[in-house]
Design a protein around this motif. Sequence first.
Motif: not given
Length: 175
Positions: A3-4, A17-18, A20, A65, A68-69, A72
Amino acid sequence: MYLQRTRNLKFSMVAAYNIAVRRLYNPLFERRVPDPTQLTRGDFDRVVAFLRESGYKNLYDAISHLQVIADTIDNLQLTEIAIHFEHDAKPEKRRHNYISLHDPARIAQLKESGIDPDGARRRRSFEERIAHLQAENAALITQRDRLYEALSVIAHNCLLKGLDVEGVLGPLRKQ
């Protein structure tokens, strides 16, 4: 890390995100599964249920979040079965009191303050400038009249007490 690299995230978003991802490890730990490729939609739903039960105040952000994870993971096909995580969470309150760009009351308010509705500072029209200057001039005239009255009272009191008016008011004259 994916993601980054793909979204050019700032540190605070990477940290969010970490957090999550760490939340997703709790259901895996409960199931005694060490492999993150074994995540299921149920794991995501358990995290959401936990957040709701605990009264987490930033629920919408946390669930977004997770969304999004999940997306992905599905896009990269990291799990055997796609997660297809969907959430129905909505922000509890608006973060900012944004007003529609087409709100007539907002447009009128912006025009009164000298700003165009599109946000650009605009020049006042000739009539607006004249009205503004007349209002400023009226205020100055009122102040001048009050000053004359105060000086008149001072001069009158000086004469009643037998003082030299020229000597008392002399320092006020232009030099």
